[in-house]
Design a protein around this motif. Structure first.
Motif, short mmCIF file in Angstrom:
data_model
loop_
_atom_site.label_atom_id
_atom_site.label_comp_id
_atom_site.label_asym_id
_atom_site.label_seq_id
_atom_site.Cartn_x
_atom_site.Cartn_y
_atom_site.Cartn_z
N PHE A 175 42.62 -12.84 -37.58
CA PHE A 175 41.29 -12.82 -38.20
C PHE A 175 41.27 -13.84 -39.33
O PHE A 175 42.32 -14.38 -39.71
CB PHE A 175 40.92 -11.41 -38.71
CG PHE A 175 41.96 -10.76 -39.57
CD1 PHE A 175 42.03 -11.01 -40.94
CD2 PHE A 175 42.91 -9.89 -39.01
CE1 PHE A 175 43.00 -10.40 -41.72
CE2 PHE A 175 43.88 -9.28 -39.80
CZ PHE A 175 43.93 -9.54 -41.15
N VAL A 176 40.07 -14.10 -39.85
CA VAL A 176 39.89 -15.02 -40.97
C VAL A 176 39.25 -14.24 -42.12
O VAL A 176 38.24 -13.57 -41.92
CB VAL A 176 38.99 -16.22 -40.60
CG1 VAL A 176 38.84 -17.17 -41.79
CG2 VAL A 176 39.55 -16.95 -39.39
N VAL A 177 39.86 -14.35 -43.30
CA VAL A 177 39.35 -13.70 -44.50
C VAL A 177 38.65 -14.76 -45.35
O VAL A 177 39.20 -15.84 -45.58
CB VAL A 177 40.53 -13.07 -45.27
CG1 VAL A 177 40.09 -12.62 -46.64
CG2 VAL A 177 41.12 -11.91 -44.48
N HIS A 178 37.43 -14.44 -45.81
CA HIS A 178 36.66 -15.38 -46.64
C HIS A 178 36.48 -14.78 -48.04
O HIS A 178 36.00 -13.65 -48.17
CB HIS A 178 35.28 -15.64 -46.04
CG HIS A 178 35.31 -16.34 -44.71
ND1 HIS A 178 35.22 -17.71 -44.60
CD2 HIS A 178 35.44 -15.86 -43.46
CE1 HIS A 178 35.28 -18.04 -43.32
NE2 HIS A 178 35.41 -16.95 -42.60
N GLY A 179 36.80 -15.58 -49.05
CA GLY A 179 36.78 -15.09 -50.42
C GLY A 179 35.46 -15.21 -51.15
O GLY A 179 35.44 -15.27 -52.37
N GLY A 180 34.34 -15.21 -50.44
CA GLY A 180 33.03 -15.21 -51.08
C GLY A 180 32.47 -16.60 -51.30
O GLY A 180 33.16 -17.60 -51.22
#
Ligand code: FE2
Length: 412
Positions: A175-180
């Motif tokens: 998965f890919v996590v996005h920091g806002g």
């Protein structure tokens, strides 16, 4: 007089300014009959469920067809058709007065762990291609995931290369996590169009896990109207606080508890801050996973002294230390930093969480004194690859050009 368009065009080209004037608002892309902006999100139990969301022209129903993926084409014969939730809606957007679209979502449940599924979405007549994803295993199993900081500016033209290089070099990321700060203007739909174009079909096969930044919020704070419609994130945030639904969430993936904290509300809304802290503590205290990763937009330790956020740090640092959070992924500062900070604070030694600040897009801040950081960089777009095993988490940051910038191993 004879009209000579070629001459006039040449004169215009010679006199036209090279530098662009203030860019006009891009045209609004009207939703199409064909399904678009298809995105997967991890469910709270990703071994048995997966969420998909997409949009279409208004008035259309939504269905998902789902099957276990086979080696050959026969899997389509065993597909099950599932009705989606449909949100036929009109929202205010910057580019015009209103956007009328149908948002569709479904959390596919009852799935087998560690299994590849194929699915397509549509209205019963117009379908997407078949896309594939793999469910998580039920226990700790080595895997990798990607982390990206703010894409936010020139999302398609200049931030996309960071995401795409990450997907090239770690294409097997779970998965890919996005920091806002995925976008810049909270009321823009064109910017979301750029964000979806940046990821394209990859969003339909690799779950995207965002936390909101300040740019997803208008004054109030009022969350961007697309957020809850176009993502189907685990609905397990602070109970009874509707404004935190889908912005604070958690999921357990193969030995990692991943938690999103809504930083803008933590910072700016006292009632939300209290609710988030009360929600977070038992999540950290009763965690059967080997690893804990926290995701939030505002960094506890900034890259610039004048951007220090003691309100966020005071709320979270005691919990991070008490419950031994391993990794804290953050954005907002438009630079790169990575360091370990113990309970006594920066530079005081002691075992503590590893804090990361990163930016994927092209907007850069100068960066100041980064006393807490073991590694820092300015003017550098990065993606981060985190390899998880039971023995350690190997963390690597790469520049958008694919150069290894930083590497460390986290151990218990
Ligand atoms: Fe920000």
């Amino acid at each position: 007089m004879t009209f000579r368009p070629s001459f006039l065009l040449g004169a215009l080209l010679l006199t036209a300014p090279i530098a662009a004037q203030d860019a006009p608002e891009p045209p609004l892309a009207a939703p199409t009959v064909a399904p678009e902006r298809i995105v997967l999100n991890l469910a709270a139990d990703p071994a048995h469920a997966m969420a998909v969301t997409w949009r279409s022209a208004p008035g259309l129903p939504g269905f998902v067809e789902l099957a276990e993926a086979g080696d050959g084409p026969d899997f389509v014969k065993s597909a099950t058709r599932l009705p989606a939730q449909n949100d036929d809606t009109t929202i205010a957007v910057r580019e015009t007065t209103t956007l009328h679209a149908a948002y569709h979502s479904l959390t596919m449940r009852g799935l087998k762990p560690d299994t590849v599924y194929a699915y397509r979405v549509g209205d019963g007549t117009h379908w997407s291609e078949w896309l594939q994803f793999r469910t998580a295993a039920v226990t700790l199993r080595p895997f990798r995931f990607l982390f990206l900081g703010d894409m936010q500016n020139q999302i398609l033209s200049e931030a996309s290369r960071t995401l795409r290089m990450g997907l090239r070099m770690a294409g097997d990321a779970a998965f890919v996590v996005h920091g806002g700060d995925l976008i810049n203007r909270h009321d823009s739909d064109a910017e979301w169009g750029e964000w979806f174009a940046a990821g394209g079909y990859a969003y339909g096969q690799t779950p995207q896990m965002p936390t909101p930044g300040n740019h997803e919020y208008g004054r109030g704070p009022v969350l961007n109207p697309q957020w809850q419609r176009q993502f189907t994130l685990p609905a397990n945030g602070p109970a009874g606080i509707e404004r935190l639904a889908d912005t604070c969430w958690s999921t357990d993936y193969q030995g990692v508890r991943l938690i999103s904290v809504d930083a803008p509300q933590l910072h700016g809304v006292p009632e939300s801050r209290a609710a988030i802290v009360a929600w977070l503590e038992p999540l950290l205290a009763h965690n059967p996973n080997r690893w804990t990763v926290l995701l939030l937009h505002f960094p506890l330790y900034s890259l610039e002294p004048q951007r220090d956020n003691d309100r966020v740090r005071d709320a979270l640092k005691p919990l991070i230390d008490k419950y031994k959070v391993d990794l804290v992924l953050q954005g907002h500062d438009h630079g790169y930093g990575r360091g370990t900070v113990g309970p006594a604070g920066p530079g005081k030694g002691g075992k503590g969480a590893t804090y990361v600040v990163a930016v994927a897009g092209p907007k850069m801040y100068d960066g100041g004194i980064q006393g807490w950081a073991d590694k820092s960089a300015t003017n550098t777009q990065t993606f981060q690859v985190i390899d998880v095993t039971d023995r350690g988490m190997t963390y690597r940051a790469y520049s958008a050009a694919g150069r290894l910038l930083d590497e460390t191993v986290l151990r218990k």
